[in-house]
Design a protein around this motif. Structure first.
Motif, mmCIF file in Angstrom:
data_model
loop_
_atom_site.group_PDB
_atom_site.id
_atom_site.type_symbol
_atom_site.label_atom_id
_atom_site.label_comp_id
_atom_site.label_asym_id
_atom_site.label_seq_id
_atom_site.Cartn_x
_atom_site.Cartn_y
_atom_site.Cartn_z
ATOM 1 N N PHE A 37 -1.968 -0.048 2.193
ATOM 2 C CA PHE A 37 -0.642 -0.390 1.694
ATOM 3 C C PHE A 37 0.188 0.857 1.436
ATOM 4 N N LEU A 38 -0.426 1.892 0.811
ATOM 5 C CA LEU A 38 0.331 3.056 0.354
ATOM 6 C C LEU A 38 0.536 4.097 1.442
ATOM 7 N N LYS A 39 -0.413 4.223 2.401
ATOM 8 C CA LYS A 39 -0.263 5.263 3.418
ATOM 9 C C LYS A 39 -0.686 4.813 4.816
ATOM 10 N N GLY A 40 -0.778 3.505 5.034
ATOM 11 C CA GLY A 40 -1.073 2.992 6.367
ATOM 12 C C GLY A 40 -2.418 3.406 6.903
ATOM 13 N N GLY A 41 -3.355 3.771 6.002
ATOM 14 C CA GLY A 41 -4.661 4.230 6.453
ATOM 15 C C GLY A 41 -4.584 5.465 7.335
ATOM 16 N N ASN A 42 -3.462 6.207 7.240
ATOM 17 C CA ASN A 42 -3.232 7.389 8.088
ATOM 18 C C ASN A 42 -3.322 7.061 9.578
ATOM 19 N N ARG A 43 -2.871 5.847 9.943
ATOM 20 C CA ARG A 43 -3.002 5.421 11.339
ATOM 21 C C ARG A 43 -1.661 5.081 11.994
ATOM 22 N N VAL A 44 -0.545 5.256 11.286
ATOM 23 C CA VAL A 44 0.753 5.037 11.914
ATOM 24 C C VAL A 44 1.018 6.186 12.880
ATOM 25 N N GLU A 45 1.372 5.871 14.118
ATOM 26 C CA GLU A 45 1.586 6.893 15.139
ATOM 27 C C GLU A 45 2.701 7.857 14.732
ATOM 28 N N TRP A 46 2.574 9.119 15.160
ATOM 29 C CA TRP A 46 3.521 10.149 14.740
ATOM 30 C C TRP A 46 4.936 9.859 15.193
#
Length: 582
Positions: A37-46
């Motif tokens: 929820f807070l950081k997208g699991g660090n998986r949002v593409e750059w």
């Protein structure tokens, strides 16, 4: 101004709001843990995060105050946006990698890692309420402008826009924030390009525009602003674009390389966007010279320059797309504020001090409830402003001058130096905020000196910097604090190990490309419906060109998101796993 807004334009606006709400519902399926929820699991593409970062730099001021500044002062108005380029350059060479390697979930969590619990508590209670106020004022400002353009009561728009932002942010978290910003980019950029081209055509082309412009219009230093202003504004932009909402894009990336790519993409977008977005209000000075004195409901009539050019050259339906694009850009900023505040209250205050042992599943629920609460408070405060609160824009500027530079600069300096006591950032903030109040209230209001932004930003920047580095020179970290600082900088020296630090992705990179493509294609195909109701001739041709371009861009993304075929047969039942790995 609203005389040219027709029924088809209102339909476009309603469809846009429904689309944004639907995005939050779609991404709800990916919310399994608090970190999702807070950081997208660090998986949002750059590239998604980069375009989201670009969009979060917009607000209703970009199209009103910023456009009005360009209309009145000429080409120096372009610098208001283009100075984001050196800001992101500093992000590329220093701050993008540092934020990602800090391995934090919120900006305030970084404060605890670098400066300790005392500074963390102080800045948490300073940052949360101040960001909440900023969000409320921006929601009110957006609703006020759209009320003038559409003829709808401000209160209705506060509730409608606030609920839409609250809905997709609380349902889809960081994923929804980034992807709604991405879709908003796809909505905004094509119509902005078209408005620029049509505006130039309206005055006979670029050479004719230059010939008709007022004397000194293309000299950035002909007025009261000069090199010192540009330097000071660059400091302000560097501080703003490498902190809080934009810092979140960096530390939510999968690797430091992706974080740096976000900075590069933003440099490119702001370089191009500075011309695309601010050429129409510059042209308005030639095309509509009477605009600066014509009463239109805005504080300064020239602030209607951007929408006035849109009403002048765009056909019905396309005006609705322009208004939706302006609404989109402002909602991107609002959703970023909501998510920042949610992280501070849920992660830093609630989990940090009340439920330190809270599980990830528990934090997902807590974050969602916090996001709802933040959204409702923002709506409530904005409604109070709508009841007749005076001086709200002045209040916003004063609050930003108290927080952006005095609070933001010490946070960036913390990445650059190891020395100083734990209270160095608090001391720097206190001195900077006091200086800001002194300049705003004593020098400007009481003494009537009329200092412009060069001094309103520059003087607090100088005092904040001196106040931070003076303790750094005089004191060295000692004891437990020295160990904390050493541990923090050890993290900054350690590259991200994706094999151990990242979890599984429920949404592959190609899947993200395909989703953006499908939604953009849908937007383009919907625009063909506007073609059917457009007047034959010029209006229909303009709308058709926009629909074709948007659809083609969407199809290009869909094609890029397809899994490439290989010569080897893929065993049945393994497609999902492969898509996840890509």
């Amino acid at each position: 101004m609203r005389s040219s807004v027709q029924a088809v334009d209102y339909v476009v606006l309603v469809c846009y709001l429904l689309l944004m709400a639907g995005v939050g519902a779609f991404f709800m399926r990916f919310m399994r843990l608090g970190s999702d929820f807070l950081k997208g699991g660090n998986r949002v593409e750059w590239w998604v995060a980069g375009m989201a970062s670009f969009m979060s730099g917009f607000s209703v001021w970009t199209f009103t105050g910023g456009a009005g500044f360009a209309y009145r002062n000429g080409v120096i108005g372009v610098f208001l946006m283009s100075l984001a380029v050196p800001a992101f350059f500093f992000g590329y060479i220093v701050f993008a990698k540092s934020w990602r390697r800090s391995r934090v979930t919120t900006v305030v969590e970084y404060i605890r890692s670098r400066f300790g619990d005392g500074t963390h508590k102080t800045f948490s209670w300073l940052t949360g309420p101040s960001q909440l106020m900023f969000g409320s004022v921006r929601l009110f400002a957006l609703s006020s402008f759209m009320s003038i353009a559409l003829g709808v009561p401000v209160e209705y728009l506060v509730v409608i826009c606030g609920l839409v932002v609250l809905g997709y942010t609380s349902l889809g978290g960081y994923w929804a924030v980034c992807f709604t910003d991405m879709f908003q980019f796809m909505f905004l950029f094509p119509i902005a390009c078209m408005l620029m081209v049509l505006s130039l055509s309206n005055v006979g082309g670029f050479s004719s525009f230059v010939a008709q412009a007022p004397p000194g219009f293309f000299n950035p230093f002909a007025g009261e602003y000069g090199w010192l202003f540009l330097i000071v504004y660059t400091i302000s932009q560097t501080t703003g674009y490498n902190n809080f909402g934009n810092a979140q894009r960096y530390f939510c990336a999968d690797t430091e390389q992706s974080a740096k790519r976000i900075a590069i993409l933003c440099m490119v977008l702001f370089t191009i966007g500075s011309v695309i977005f601010y050429l129409p209000p510059l042209i308005a000075r030639v095309a509509i010279p009477e605009l600066g004195t014509a009463a239109n409901g805005l504080r300064q009539p020239s602030e209607a320059a951007y929408i006035a050019m849109g009403l002048r050259v765009l056909p019905p339906g396309m005006v609705g797309i322009l208004l939706a694009a302006m609404l989109a850009s402002s909602m991107a900023s609002l959703s970023a504020h909501n998510h920042i505040i949610t992280g501070i209250f849920a992660k830093d205050l609630y989990q940090g001090y009340l439920r330190k042992d809270a599980s990830d599943r528990h934090m997902l629920v807590a974050s969602r409830i916090t996001s709802l609460g933040v959204g409702f408070v923002m709506i409530g405060v904005a409604l109070l402003f709508a009841q007749g609160t005076s001086g709200i824009f002045t209040l916003l500027f004063i609050l930003e001058s108290m927080f952006l530079i005095p609070l933001g600069l010490p946070l960036l300096y913390g990445f650059l130096v190891r020395g100083g006591p734990w209270w160095s950032a608090v001391f720097a903030y206190a001195i900077g905020a006091i200086t800001s109040l002194f300049v705003n209230f004593y020098l400007n209001r009481y003494r009537g000196m009329g200092l412009n932004e060069t001094y309103l930003i520059g003087i607090p920047a100088v005092t904040t910097t001196i106040a931070f580095f003076l303790p750094v020179i005089l004191f060295k970290p000692t004891g437990a604090f020295a160990e904390r600082v050493n541990a923090f900088f050890k993290k900054l020296d350690t590259p991200i190990d994706t094999s151990t630090e990242l979890g599984e992705s429920g949404f592959s990179g190609r899947g993200q490309l395909a989703l953006v493509g499908k939604v953009t294609t849908g937007m383009g195909l919907a625009c063909f419906l506007i073609v059917l109701v457009s007047s034959p001739g010029r209006d229909r041709l303009i709308t058709l060109i926009y629909a074709v371009i948007t659809t083609a861009v969407g199809l290009a993304f869909v094609g890029a998101g397809r899994t490439p075929k290989t010569d080897d047969a893929v065993p049945k039942g393994t497609e999902v796993g492969l898509a996840t790995e890509e």
